[in-house]
Scaffold this active site. Sequence first.
Site, PDB file in Angstrom:
ATOM      1  N   ARG A   1      -3.219  -1.839   5.214  1.00  0.00           N
ATOM      2  CA  ARG A   1      -3.543  -2.947   4.354  1.00  0.00           C
ATOM      3  C   ARG A   1      -2.709  -3.841   3.780  1.00  0.00           C
ATOM      4  NH1 ARG A   1      -4.961   2.507   0.467  1.00  0.00           N
ATOM      5  NH2 ARG A   1      -3.213   3.359   1.782  1.00  0.00           N
TER       6      ARG A   1
ATOM      7  N   CYS B   1       0.933  -1.461   0.113  1.00  0.00           N
ATOM      8  CA  CYS B   1      -0.068   0.010  -0.096  1.00  0.00           C
ATOM      9  C   CYS B   1       1.029   1.345   0.004  1.00  0.00           C
ATOM     10  CB  CYS B   1      -0.712  -0.028   1.114  1.00  0.00           C
ATOM     11  SG  CYS B   1      -0.313  -0.441   2.912  1.00  0.00           S
TER      12      CYS B   1
END
Length: 521
Positions: A330, A324
């Site tokens: 993430r 990310c």
Amino acid sequence: MAASPSVSGSLTASGLTLSGRKSEEIADLIDLFSKTQYRAKEVSRRVETIEKRCLELFGRDYKYSVIHNTNGEVCGHYPQQIVFLEYESTELHKDRFESTVQITKLQDLVNRSKMARCRGRFVCPVILYNGKHICRSSTLAGWGELYGRTGYNYIFSGGTDDTWGAESEPEVPEDDSVRNGDSQLFDKVRGLDIKLLRYLSVHYICDLMVENKKVKFGLNVTSSEKVDKAQRYADFTLLSVPYPGCEFFKDYKDRDYTAEGLVFNWNQDFVDAPLTIPACFTKNLNINWSEYQSWDLVHQTQNYLKLLLHIINSDDESGLLVHCISGWDRTPLFVSLLRLSLWADGAVHASLEPAEILYLTIAYDWFLFGRNFIFHSSRQIFFFCFNFLKHIVSEKFSTFGMRKGHTSSPQTVLWNRPDPMHERLAHPLSQEAKSSSSSSSNQSEQGFARAGSSPMSVPGRRCPSPSERQVRLEAVREVFLAAYSSTVGLKSSATSPSGAITGLLEQFARGVGLRGTNSII
């Protein structure tokens, strides 16, 4: 012969004690994670114990080498001992094979390529599956960060900067007259990043950013492979799969931790990254990708995970990079889901029990890679990760369903189970989950050969039934909910009309033994 009451009682007590000790170990880990951000140069004895425990768990199933990051010399928020998994081997045979990996070369490439990526979070292999390295990193650094770091290194190294070394200078095209200083600097650092990717046989790059470039105060602070103007990453297969960052998960909390029906707002000004997936990865998944902006958080996460599993189960020997922006919200979300999904199929970490794979995933994928859990938005995406396991229990996420047609093998490698009586006591939900799951008609034994860096073939494994996969993932989720509730806990949104928080608290109560029911919501 049936065991005597005294023997049966001692076995029961032993099983409960072992289960309780492992749950306490995870609760202690989450408690530390909630109060402390890991920094490689500030390692306490408690953190050293966690690092040693991770090495022990990796060593159960793999021959590995270590990339040294003493005092954070390579990256301040990567583990002091970064594990490089070389090949899978059993306890009986692991010392009979010499490593085929040039760990000194890998260490050198890591040292020289680290400046190419945001915060120095270089491409790091974290999972070995079927001979392929699944890696994590941050996105590419922008010019501001690059110039800031090179200037800092120049000043504090006495007027020299040997970050790359003369032997690592990339070739410059003949039309150098059209190049400016920025391009030459990017040629250096990104050229070394590409060398590291190729050394790890990574061909697929999955970018989770919702932006093409991260902009703050009107300045581009990071970049990404998909918008590299010189197209240095053109030889790689780039996938742009925008996924909301940790700030979005405040909405998840405000909806009493209900992901169903929660849809990201794709019309915000900073969202400019399109969904871009090669056709070769979309034709077999039966997903209408054109509707991705209407998916709720559950469907979006499910479909992205299916895509990643499909990529690593392709027929070639290429690895995968997932990143990310900074690589610590993430990125660990999907790395953890990949690790746990593959483990549930018996495809990685085959000897680890549910509490052990949970410990390894929390400690290594989240804590030791520097995520700052003190921020509440980080807690919410972390909780979502493990609570989401209930949504990937079906065979649709099984790697065996994606690898049909491979040669079967009679040998089976499963995580070590306790005595059935212990398992019923330690995981009271497992039996009902197993009986309520539909039985699989695909009980054939399927295996696959080791490729890539492995010096030997790895025995095939029996394909677990969907109920087996479900029991494993629900056992992990149950232990997590109990540990999380006893340490961090959840706070309900006071104005929310939803009753979802009540359901979650009921799950916690059952996880810590305060309810007698045998079902998972």
